[in-house]
Scaffold this active site. Structure first.
Site: not given
Ligand code: F6R
Length: 241
Positions: A67, A136, A138
Site C-alpha cells: 500500500d 482492527n 486490517h
Molecule cells: C502496512 C500495512 C498495514 C500494517 C498495519 C500494522 O503496509 O499494510 O496493514 O501492517 O497497520 O501496522 P504496525 O506494524 O505499524 O502496527
C-alpha cells in the site's frame, strides 16, 4: 494456519527474516510482497544484517508493497516509498527497477490500480507475502467492512487506523484519509503468507484471526481460507490464544 509464538519482538523478527532468506535462497528471483509500519522494521534490520554477512543476495529479488498513502509524494518522509528506501532498499543490493509500490500520486488512480494488479500478474504473482495486522484486523489497508475489495483499490482509512498511524505524523490531522491498497484477493493469491504481530494491542486481532469466524469485519480472518499461512507472533500478541 501455522502459529509460531516467539518470546519477544527480536525473536519474532529473526524468525521472519530466516523464512524470507530461505525463500530467496530457494528461488533467487522470488517475488516478495512487503509491508510497512512498525512491525516489520526488526525483520528488515535482520535481513540487512544477513545481506552484509553475505548470507542473502537480493540482486534478482522482485518486491511489491501492499500500500501507499493517497497524494503523499514519494519524497515525503511519511510516505511508504520513503519508508522502504530508508529502512530496507538503500541497504541491500536490490535493483531499484525491481521494487514496486502503488503510486498514490497517479492522475488516474483507477488506472494505476489496474496497472499495479497487472504488474503483479506479469511477474508471476507473489511467492511470499509479508503482512502486519491492524488492531482492527486490517491487512494491507483492507479495513473492516460489510464487503471487501478484491483487487488494488483506493480506500478510505477508518478513524481507528488514522489514530493508530498518527504516531508517525505530527498530528492525526496530518494523516492522509485515503490510501491505495492491494485487495484481499491479491493477498490471498500469494503462494505463502507470513503475518507478523507484536504487542498486547494486537492480541484481540490475533485471537479473531486464528479462532474467529471468517468475517469481512475482521479482514485478517480471511487468512484462515489460505493453505499456506504462518503467523509469527510474540508472547504478548499471543496472550489471548
Ligand atoms: C502496512 C500495512 C498495514 C500494517 C498495519 C500494522 O503496509 O499494510 O496493514 O501492517 O497497520 O501496522 P504496525 O506494524 O505499524 O502496527
Amino acid at each position: 494456519m501455522r502459529v509460531i509464538i516467539e518470546e519477544d519482538y527480536e525473536a519474532m523478527s529473526k524468525k521472519a527474516a530466516l523464512l524470507v532468506a530461505s525463500q530467496i535462497n530457494l528461488k533467487p528471483n522470488a517475488v516478495l510482497g512487503l509491508a510497512t509500519g512498525e512491525t516489520p522494521l526488526g525483520m528488515y534490520r535482520q535481513l540487512i544484517k544477513m545481506y552484509r554477512k553475505g548470507e542473502i543476495d537480493f540482486s534478482e529479488v522482485i518486491t511489491f508493497n501492499l500500500d501507499e498513502y493517497y497524494r503523499l509524494p514519494p519524497d515525503n518522509s511519511r510516505s511508504y516509498h520513503y519508508y522502504m528506501q530508508e529502512n530496507f532498499f538503500n541497504h541491500i543490493n536490490i535493483h531499484p527497477g525491481n521494487t514496486h509500490l502503488p503510486d498514490g500520486m497517479a492522475a488516474d488512480i483507477d488506472e494505476e490500480c489496474s496497472r499495479y494488479e497487472e504488474m503483479i500478474r506479469q511477474n508471476g504473482g507473489i511467492d511470499l507475502q509479508i503482512l502486519g495486522v491492524g488492531s482492527n484486523g486490517h491487512i494491507g489497508f483492507n479495513e473492516p467492512a460489510e464487503r471487501l475489495n478484491v483487487t488494488t483499490h483506493l480506500v478510505s482509512l477508518t478513524e481507528e487506523t488514522i489514530r493508530a498511524n498518527s504516531r508517525f505524523f505530527n498530528s492525526p490531522d496530518d494523516v492522509p484519509r485515503k490510501a491505495v491498497s492491494v485487495g484481499i484477493a491479491t493477498i490471498l493469491k500469494a503462494r505463502r503468507i507470513i503475518l507478523l504481530a507484536s504487542g498486547r494491542n494486537k492480541a484481540r486481532a490475533i485471537k479473531k484471526t486464528v479462532n474467529g469466524y471468517v468475517d469481512t469485519k475482521v479482514p485478517s480472518s480471511l487468512l484462515q481460507t489460505h493453505p499456506e499461512v504462518t503467523l509469527i507472533i510474540d508472547q504478548e500478541a499471543a496472550s489471548l490464544l
